[in-house]
Structures are given as structure tokens and as C-alpha cells.
Write a protein that holds these residues in place. Structure first.
Motif, short mmCIF file in Angstrom:
data_model
loop_
_atom_site.label_atom_id
_atom_site.label_comp_id
_atom_site.label_asym_id
_atom_site.label_seq_id
_atom_site.Cartn_x
_atom_site.Cartn_y
_atom_site.Cartn_z
N LEU A 131 0.84 -1.20 0.00
CA LEU A 131 0.00 0.00 0.00
C LEU A 131 0.88 1.25 0.00
N PRO A 132 0.45 2.31 -0.69
CA PRO A 132 1.25 3.54 -0.73
C PRO A 132 1.22 4.27 0.60
N LEU A 133 2.33 4.91 0.95
CA LEU A 133 2.42 5.69 2.19
C LEU A 133 2.14 7.16 1.89
N ASP A 134 0.97 7.44 1.34
CA ASP A 134 0.64 8.80 0.92
C ASP A 134 -0.65 9.32 1.54
N GLY A 135 -1.19 8.63 2.56
CA GLY A 135 -2.41 9.08 3.21
C GLY A 135 -3.69 8.68 2.50
N SER A 136 -3.59 7.95 1.39
CA SER A 136 -4.79 7.53 0.67
C SER A 136 -5.43 6.29 1.30
N TRP A 137 -4.75 5.70 2.29
CA TRP A 137 -5.29 4.59 3.07
C TRP A 137 -5.25 4.96 4.55
N LEU A 138 -6.20 4.38 5.32
CA LEU A 138 -6.28 4.61 6.76
C LEU A 138 -5.98 3.32 7.50
N CYS A 139 -5.31 3.49 8.65
CA CYS A 139 -5.09 2.38 9.58
C CYS A 139 -6.22 2.44 10.62
N LYS A 140 -6.89 1.30 10.84
CA LYS A 140 -8.01 1.27 11.77
C LYS A 140 -7.79 0.17 12.79
N ALA A 141 -7.66 0.57 14.07
CA ALA A 141 -7.53 -0.37 15.18
C ALA A 141 -8.40 0.17 16.31
N ASP A 142 -7.80 0.45 17.49
CA ASP A 142 -8.55 1.09 18.56
C ASP A 142 -8.73 2.59 18.28
N ARG A 143 -8.02 3.11 17.30
CA ARG A 143 -8.20 4.46 16.80
C ARG A 143 -7.90 4.44 15.30
N VAL A 144 -7.99 5.61 14.65
CA VAL A 144 -7.78 5.71 13.20
C VAL A 144 -6.64 6.69 12.94
N TRP A 145 -5.75 6.34 12.01
CA TRP A 145 -4.69 7.26 11.62
C TRP A 145 -4.33 7.02 10.16
N GLU A 146 -3.66 8.01 9.56
CA GLU A 146 -3.27 7.91 8.17
C GLU A 146 -2.11 6.95 7.98
N LEU A 147 -2.15 6.23 6.88
CA LEU A 147 -1.00 5.44 6.45
C LEU A 147 -0.17 6.34 5.54
N ASP A 148 0.71 7.13 6.17
CA ASP A 148 1.43 8.15 5.41
C ASP A 148 2.94 8.14 5.64
N ARG A 149 3.43 7.16 6.40
CA ARG A 149 4.87 7.08 6.65
C ARG A 149 5.17 5.70 7.23
N PRO A 150 6.44 5.29 7.22
CA PRO A 150 6.77 3.96 7.74
C PRO A 150 6.35 3.75 9.19
N ALA A 152 3.75 4.86 10.65
CA ALA A 152 2.32 4.57 10.68
C ALA A 152 2.06 3.11 10.36
N ALA A 153 2.81 2.57 9.39
CA ALA A 153 2.66 1.16 9.05
C ALA A 153 3.12 0.28 10.21
N ALA A 154 4.21 0.68 10.88
CA ALA A 154 4.71 -0.09 12.02
C ALA A 154 3.70 -0.08 13.17
N ALA A 155 3.08 1.07 13.41
CA ALA A 155 2.05 1.15 14.45
C ALA A 155 0.86 0.26 14.10
N GLY A 156 0.50 0.21 12.82
CA GLY A 156 -0.59 -0.65 12.40
C GLY A 156 -0.29 -2.11 12.66
N LEU A 157 0.92 -2.52 12.40
CA LEU A 157 1.32 -3.91 12.66
C LEU A 157 1.28 -4.21 14.15
N GLU A 158 1.76 -3.27 14.96
CA GLU A 158 1.79 -3.46 16.42
C GLU A 158 0.39 -3.54 17.00
N ARG A 159 -0.55 -2.73 16.48
CA ARG A 159 -1.89 -2.66 17.04
C ARG A 159 -2.87 -3.63 16.37
N GLY A 160 -2.42 -4.39 15.40
CA GLY A 160 -3.32 -5.32 14.70
C GLY A 160 -4.34 -4.61 13.84
#
Length: 386
Positions: A131-150, A152-160
């Protein structure tokens, strides 16, 4: 009003903040005992209220010790389905637990089921790989954040997290629909617009309030009916169910399902809807609604609510007069809710209170003035704690 069951059950309500639900229950003719993180002054006016310090596990022992005919939960608690299951063994639950709760909260299961039913849902992926790291995708877990940098992707992996394609303002606006679902019946209570993010004083993607009801066209009405029947039949959800949407003039996308009382219920009730928790109680009494909502309701007076979050560290002394904690009697009224106790400290980003209005005072300019006046009393008369 007398509740629709013809008696007066005592309902225990738990969640992060339950004042709105407690007042809704009171409007439906129910007695209330409550527990949340705040036990605000206007919650205590409705019935006995306890401030829970061990959140959320403390709710279990609290429920075991109170007298109540049934219990329900509000926002936040759906993230702990195992706790809900344990509490459901203590007292009858007017709400969703077990497999239906887990399925409705699983975005991948939801995506597959709604796609099969022909209901819009943003593209959803279990992994951020490719997935591109340009904010066009959202990470959704216990909260929501932009997938806009590495990071953010690491936090997504950690939070499931799961990953959802971001919808744009050109495609619609954030909204919510409230259903009440029974074994053999379903009702659409109404649709509201959601106030989300920094333009309303909240963090990015954070809920700040609701305004409504919104009128929707026939195409959206047909899609909403298909959605509620899918949730009732395929997911076996019962009682009050809120669904977050991305809404355009003739279609919508489902963002997530909240199978419990939601914040927008209060706005719909203040605009004239039938007391929703009266219908909610019927969903667990195996009775058809005595006062069924019509298939399409006429336009009603607008209502609006907005949570005020602390812009900086704040101390609210006893001497600050914040205003009334209950609505006026007229169609045009504005008031404050979730009033903090005097002597309370807030950190930046903490919810302080809620501003509510209906009728003409819910319109943008009048509401904005009331918000500004309230913030002036908060920040103009209260020092920053040392």
C-alpha cells in the motif's frame, strides 16, 4: 412517558460516558443506575451513578453488586467482547454479545458480507504490504490514523490494524444512521451528519458531535433498508445499532458498525424521534413495537451536539458558572451537558463538556456563538494549573 413494556424496569448502563444514554432511558420511562469514567453532575440527576476507576474491568464487579433488571453498554465497551460476555452471565443484557458482536466489529467479515448484499464498503486490506504511504489509506484499530509514513505502518502492525481506502470530501461526508432491530421487525430512527476532526476541535478522525436529522433520498432509503435487514438477519444484531457512513446524495459507504447505543441517538430524540430505548427494550422482550415508527418521517426540528475538548491544560474551579445542565422547554433551546465537577483538571485533548441545541439555536451561526461563549467562560476565567 411510560415505557413501551408497560412497567418500569431498572436498567444498569455502563460505558466510557453514559449521561446521554441515561437521559434517553429516562425519556423512555426506565429507571436508571449508571457507571462510567466521569459520573458527571447531570448523570447523577438521572439516578445513582458511580465513577469507575478500573476501566473497563471494574464494570464487572460493579454490575454484580447493583440491583437491576437488565443492563446495556455504550461507546467504547464493544472493544472488550470477552468482558461483555462475562457481564452478560451476571444479568440479562439488552445488547449484543458473543459471535454477533465479534462479527459486526470485524471489518473484513463486514466487508465481505456487505459486498455480497450489494452495499457499499471501502476497499479493506488485512496488511499494509504494497500500500502507498501517501495518506490515501487509513489504519483502523482502537483508533484511526493515516497510512502516510513507515512509522504509521509499524504502528498498524503493532496494534493489529486493518487498512481501509480513504474516501474523500468529493465522494461524500461523514454521517451515521441509527436502527433498532428486533427478531421480526426493524426500524430506521434517522440519519445525522457527524462532526469529525480538527475543524470541530477534535483530534484527527475523532468524533466531536452530530447534527440532524438529515433528509435522504429514496435511493439512499432503499440502501438503508437493505443494510438494516442484512445486520438483522445475517449478523443477528438486536436492539439499537449505529452505523458510521460516508454519505453522498444517492449512495453511501459503510465505515463501521457500532452494535450499541450511539451518541447520535440523543440528537434524533431531541429532534422529535420516538424514545429509542423504549424500542430497544422491546427488542429483548420479543414483542413487536406498540408505537412503530413510520417508514418515512416528516422533517423535524434540527438538533446538534458538540463535545468541547481541552485546547490546553485547564482547571475548572467551583466558582465558574457553566450554565444549565438540562434543556429548556421551548423548541429553540441551548444548554450544556456532561458538566464536570468543580475543581477538576483537564489535560489537552480531554473531553470537558458537551454543547447541545435544538431548533433555531442548532443552526450554524447561533450554535457557534454559544460554543464561543462557553469557551470564553472556561478559558477566560480559569487559570492554567501549575
Amino acid at each position: 412517558m411510560a415505557n413501551l413494556l408497560g412497567s418500569r424496569p431498572r436498567l444498569a448502563i455502563v460505558g466510557a460516558s453514559v449521561r446521554a444514554a441515561a437521559q434517553s432511558a429516562s425519556r423512555a420511562g426506565l429507571d436508571v443506575v449508571a457507571a462510567d469514567l466521569f459520573a458527571d453532575a447531570d448523570l447523577r440527576e438521572v439516578g445513582p451513578a458511580t465513577q469507575i476507576e478500573d476501566y473497563p474491568s471494574g464494570f464487572c464487579s460493579w454490575l454484580e453488586g447493583v440491583e437491576a433488571d437488565a443492563w446495556m453498554y455504550t461507546g467504547g465497551l464493544e472493544r472488550w467482547p470477552a468482558l461483555i460476555d462475562r457481564m452478560a452471565r451476571l444479568k440479562p443484557l439488552w445488547g449484543v454479545c458473543g459471535a454477533p458482536l465479534r462479527s459486526a466489529r470485524d471489518l473484513q467479515i463486514l466487508h465481505a458480507a456487505l459486498a455480497e448484499a450489494g452495499i457499499g464498503f471501502p476497499e479493506t486490506r488485512p496488511s499494509s504490504a504494497s500500500l502507498p504511504l501517501d495518506g490515501s489509506w487509513l489504519c483502523k484499530a482502537d483508533r484511526v490514523w493515516e497510512l502516510d509514513r513507515p512509522n504509521a505502518a509499524a504502528a498498524g502492525l503493532e496494534r493489529g490494524a486493518v487498512y481501509q481506502r480513504r474516501l474523500t470530501e468529493q465522494q461524500g461526508r461523514p454521517a451515521s444512521v441509527v436502527f433498532v432491530l428486533g427478531d421480526t421487525w426493524a426500524r430506521t430512527v434517522g440519519v445525522t451528519e457527524q462532526l469529525i476532526g480538527p475543524r470541530h476541535g477534535a483530534a484527527p478522525f475523532q468524533y466531536a458531535g452530530s447534527v440532524g436529522p438529515l433528509e435522504v433520498g429514496r435511493a439512499v432509503e432503499r440502501q438503508l433498508k437493505r443494510l438494516r435487514e442484512t445486520l438483522r438477519h445475517d449478523f443477528e444484531l438486536r436492539g439499537v445499532v449505529g452505523v458510521d457512513l460516508w454519505l453522498s446524495d444517492d449512495e453511501f459507504w459503510v465505515l463501521e458498525v457500532n452494535p450499541r447505543y450511539t451518541a447520535s441517538v440523543e440528537v434524533l430524540e431531541l429532534s422529535g424521534a420516538t424514545p429509542v430505548l423504549g424500542l430497544h427494550s422491546l427488542a429483548f422482550a420479543n414483542e413487536a413495537p406498540a408505537n412503530a415508527l413510520p417508514a418515512s418521517q416528516p422533517a423535524r426540528a434540527p438538533a446538534k451536539k458538540q463535545i468541547l475538548y481541552a485546547r490546553r491544560a485547564l482547571y475548572v474551579p467551583d466558582s465558574v458558572q457553566l450554565g444549565a445542565a438540562s434543556p429548556g422547554m421551548g423548541e429553540n433551546a441551548a444548554w450544556l451537558a456532561d458538566l464536570p465537577a468543580g475543581g477538576q483538571r483537564f489535560e489537552p485533548g480531554d473531553p470537558i463538556l458537551t454543547v447541545i441545541a435544538r431548533g433555531g439555536l442548532a443552526e450554524s451561526s447561533a450554535f457557534a456563538r454559544f460554543v464561543a461563549e462557553t469557551e470564553s467562560r472556561l478559558y477566560g476565567a480559569t487559570p492554567t494549573p501549575e
